[in-house]
Design a protein around this motif. Structure first.
Motif, mmCIF file in Angstrom:
data_model
loop_
_atom_site.group_PDB
_atom_site.id
_atom_site.type_symbol
_atom_site.label_atom_id
_atom_site.label_comp_id
_atom_site.label_asym_id
_atom_site.label_seq_id
_atom_site.Cartn_x
_atom_site.Cartn_y
_atom_site.Cartn_z
ATOM 1 N N TYR A 44 11.863 -9.779 -4.262
ATOM 2 C CA TYR A 44 10.918 -9.972 -3.168
ATOM 3 C C TYR A 44 10.999 -8.807 -2.182
ATOM 4 C CZ TYR A 44 11.043 -14.963 -4.531
ATOM 5 O OH TYR A 44 10.993 -16.151 -5.214
ATOM 6 N N ASP A 45 9.867 -8.423 -1.618
ATOM 7 C CA ASP A 45 9.868 -7.546 -0.461
ATOM 8 C C ASP A 45 10.289 -8.366 0.757
ATOM 9 O OD1 ASP A 45 8.924 -4.933 -1.427
ATOM 10 O OD2 ASP A 45 7.099 -6.032 -1.948
ATOM 11 N N ILE A 46 11.011 -7.727 1.683
ATOM 12 C CA ILE A 46 11.535 -8.435 2.848
ATOM 13 C C ILE A 46 10.413 -8.976 3.731
ATOM 14 C CG2 ILE A 46 13.005 -8.242 4.899
ATOM 15 C CD1 ILE A 46 14.482 -8.056 2.230
ATOM 16 N N ASN A 47 9.397 -8.145 3.980
ATOM 17 C CA ASN A 47 8.262 -8.548 4.806
ATOM 18 C C ASN A 47 7.071 -7.651 4.469
ATOM 19 O OD1 ASN A 47 8.782 -6.081 6.182
ATOM 20 N ND2 ASN A 47 10.195 -7.148 7.579
ATOM 21 N N GLU A 48 5.972 -7.828 5.195
ATOM 22 C CA GLU A 48 4.762 -7.059 4.878
ATOM 23 C C GLU A 48 4.947 -5.572 5.129
ATOM 24 O OE1 GLU A 48 1.428 -8.703 6.911
ATOM 25 O OE2 GLU A 48 1.423 -10.573 5.752
ATOM 26 N N ALA A 49 5.696 -5.222 6.174
ATOM 27 C CA ALA A 49 5.935 -3.804 6.456
ATOM 28 C C ALA A 49 6.717 -3.150 5.324
ATOM 29 C CB ALA A 49 6.682 -3.657 7.779
ATOM 30 N N MET A 50 7.769 -3.825 4.873
ATOM 31 C CA MET A 50 8.566 -3.293 3.768
ATOM 32 C C MET A 50 7.767 -3.261 2.476
ATOM 33 S SD MET A 50 11.437 -2.292 4.890
ATOM 34 C CE MET A 50 12.230 -2.017 3.312
ATOM 35 N N GLN A 51 6.847 -4.200 2.329
ATOM 36 C CA GLN A 51 5.995 -4.216 1.144
ATOM 37 C C GLN A 51 5.163 -2.942 1.053
ATOM 38 O OE1 GLN A 51 2.869 -7.220 1.071
ATOM 39 N NE2 GLN A 51 3.209 -7.556 -1.115
ATOM 40 N N ARG A 52 4.679 -2.459 2.196
ATOM 41 C CA ARG A 52 3.882 -1.228 2.216
ATOM 42 C C ARG A 52 4.732 0.008 1.922
ATOM 43 N NH1 ARG A 52 1.498 -4.032 6.608
ATOM 44 N NH2 ARG A 52 2.828 -2.917 8.102
ATOM 45 N N SER A 54 7.783 0.055 0.327
ATOM 46 C CA SER A 54 8.673 -0.051 -0.836
ATOM 47 C C SER A 54 8.424 0.988 -1.925
ATOM 48 C CB SER A 54 8.594 -1.464 -1.438
ATOM 49 O OG SER A 54 9.340 -2.372 -0.665
ATOM 50 N N PRO A 55 7.174 1.260 -2.326
ATOM 51 C CA PRO A 55 6.970 2.256 -3.392
ATOM 52 C C PRO A 55 7.586 3.608 -3.069
ATOM 53 C CG PRO A 55 4.956 1.008 -3.017
ATOM 54 C CD PRO A 55 5.892 0.630 -1.915
ATOM 55 N N CYS A 56 7.500 4.023 -1.810
ATOM 56 C CA CYS A 56 8.089 5.311 -1.412
ATOM 57 C C CYS A 56 9.608 5.214 -1.329
ATOM 58 C CB CYS A 56 7.526 5.754 -0.060
ATOM 59 S SG CYS A 56 5.740 6.053 -0.053
ATOM 60 N N LEU A 57 10.112 4.108 -0.777
ATOM 61 C CA LEU A 57 11.550 3.962 -0.606
ATOM 62 C C LEU A 57 12.281 3.864 -1.936
ATOM 63 C CD1 LEU A 57 11.581 1.463 2.406
ATOM 64 C CD2 LEU A 57 12.146 3.900 2.450
ATOM 65 N N VAL A 58 11.666 3.195 -2.908
ATOM 66 C CA VAL A 58 12.295 3.061 -4.221
ATOM 67 C C VAL A 58 12.471 4.433 -4.878
ATOM 68 C CG1 VAL A 58 11.931 2.216 -6.583
ATOM 69 C CG2 VAL A 58 11.576 0.687 -4.641
ATOM 70 N N LYS A 59 11.528 5.326 -4.662
ATOM 71 C CA LYS A 59 11.603 6.658 -5.278
ATOM 72 C C LYS A 59 12.814 7.450 -4.800
ATOM 73 C CE LYS A 59 6.622 7.149 -6.056
ATOM 74 N NZ LYS A 59 5.389 7.905 -5.704
ATOM 75 N N VAL A 60 13.277 7.152 -3.581
ATOM 76 C CA VAL A 60 14.444 7.869 -3.048
ATOM 77 C C VAL A 60 15.661 6.943 -2.967
ATOM 78 C CG1 VAL A 60 13.106 9.574 -1.787
ATOM 79 C CG2 VAL A 60 13.636 7.403 -0.688
ATOM 80 N N ASN A 61 15.611 5.854 -3.744
ATOM 81 C CA ASN A 61 16.731 4.908 -3.851
ATOM 82 C C ASN A 61 17.108 4.289 -2.504
ATOM 83 O OD1 ASN A 61 18.550 3.524 -5.535
ATOM 84 N ND2 ASN A 61 20.238 4.851 -4.924
ATOM 85 N N GLN A 97 10.331 -19.051 0.874
ATOM 86 C CA GLN A 97 9.560 -19.454 2.048
ATOM 87 C C GLN A 97 9.335 -18.323 3.054
ATOM 88 O OE1 GLN A 97 10.827 -23.230 3.784
ATOM 89 N NE2 GLN A 97 11.996 -23.660 1.936
ATOM 90 N N VAL A 98 10.114 -17.248 2.965
ATOM 91 C CA VAL A 98 10.016 -16.173 3.947
ATOM 92 C C VAL A 98 9.575 -14.857 3.314
ATOM 93 C CG1 VAL A 98 11.326 -14.764 5.589
ATOM 94 C CG2 VAL A 98 11.746 -17.233 5.444
ATOM 95 N N HIS A 99 10.215 -14.453 2.239
ATOM 96 C CA HIS A 99 9.968 -13.144 1.654
ATOM 97 C C HIS A 99 8.757 -13.151 0.718
ATOM 98 C CE1 HIS A 99 13.651 -12.127 3.559
ATOM 99 N NE2 HIS A 99 14.373 -12.923 2.798
ATOM 100 N N ILE A 100 8.278 -11.958 0.389
ATOM 101 C CA ILE A 100 7.029 -11.786 -0.364
ATOM 102 C C ILE A 100 7.355 -11.414 -1.806
ATOM 103 C CG2 ILE A 100 4.848 -10.525 -0.487
ATOM 104 C CD1 ILE A 100 5.253 -9.897 2.535
ATOM 105 N N PHE A 101 6.949 -12.256 -2.745
ATOM 106 C CA PHE A 101 7.281 -12.010 -4.149
ATOM 107 C C PHE A 101 6.725 -10.660 -4.600
ATOM 108 C CE2 PHE A 101 6.118 -12.267 -8.667
ATOM 109 C CZ PHE A 101 7.400 -12.362 -9.200
#
Length: 205
Positions: A44-52, A54-61, A97-101
């Protein structure tokens, strides 16, 4: 990562612990059922901000995620709480109930019987205490990885899920993470006390 303030309520934990026992007790305790149970890691992404981001953050671990282990039609995860009760709770798969699948990672089949799997989950409920939660060293990701090892799945834990947590565990950042977590818990205690005082005062007037 903390799953949200709703996880820290003691009454909620006691009610949820009772509910957590249900999926284990409603199934047969026979250890002779067929092997080959499929195991999944739900991320799950932590929240909507992290969801946006995440693709960039994953690339740099540097990805930061919540995750749970789906086994026998339930999803198990570890959450923070103030008391000495179990921090292991469950929800419907992919329905936190909180995080975004975000996605499901198939971890393969466990060679354990269903009875053995339920025994492993029960052992984790006994040993993963809510108050022992730490945001980088003992969180839902650590729990998922250790549970998957105990279930003896063939697929290695995905490194990209650990990204930000591994960085936070470095010798330079670990003290900062621990200090920040201490302050968060103190703020929560202070805020909970103010709310209790306000509620108590309202009943006196």
């Amino acid at each position: 990562m903390p799953a949200g303030p709703w996880k820290t309520d003691a009454k909620w934990h006691m009610d949820t612990l009772a509910e957590t026992i249900v999926p284990l007790m409603m199934q047969s305790d026979s250890p002779t059922v067929a092997n080959g149970t499929m195991i999944y890691l739900n991320v799950y992404d932590i929240n909507e901000a992290m969801q946006r981001w995440s693709p960039c953050l994953v690339k740099v671990n540097l990805g930061a995620f919540h995750c749970g282990v789906e086994v026998l039609d339930d999803e198990w995860f570890f959450a923070w709480g103030e008391g000495e009760y179990s921090g292991v709770v469950w929800n419907e798969p992919k329905c936190h109930q909180v995080h975004i699948f975000r996605e499901t990672v198939c971890m393969g089949e466990s060679p354990l019987s269903q009875g053995e799997i339920r025994m492993v989950v029960t052992q984790f409920m006994d040993t993963w205490i809510a108050s022992s939660y730490h945001p980088v060293s003992k969180n839902c990701v650590n729990f998922a990885e250790e549970l998957l090892l105990a279930l003896r799945v063939p697929t290695p834990f995905p490194r990209w899920v650990r990204g930000a947590m591994d960085v936070g565990n470095s010798c330079c950042l670990r003290p900062l993470a621990t200090c920040s977590w201490y302050l968060v818990r103190k703020w929560y205690d202070w805020n909970a006390e103010r709310m209790w005082e306000a509620e108590f005062g309202r009943h006196l007037t």
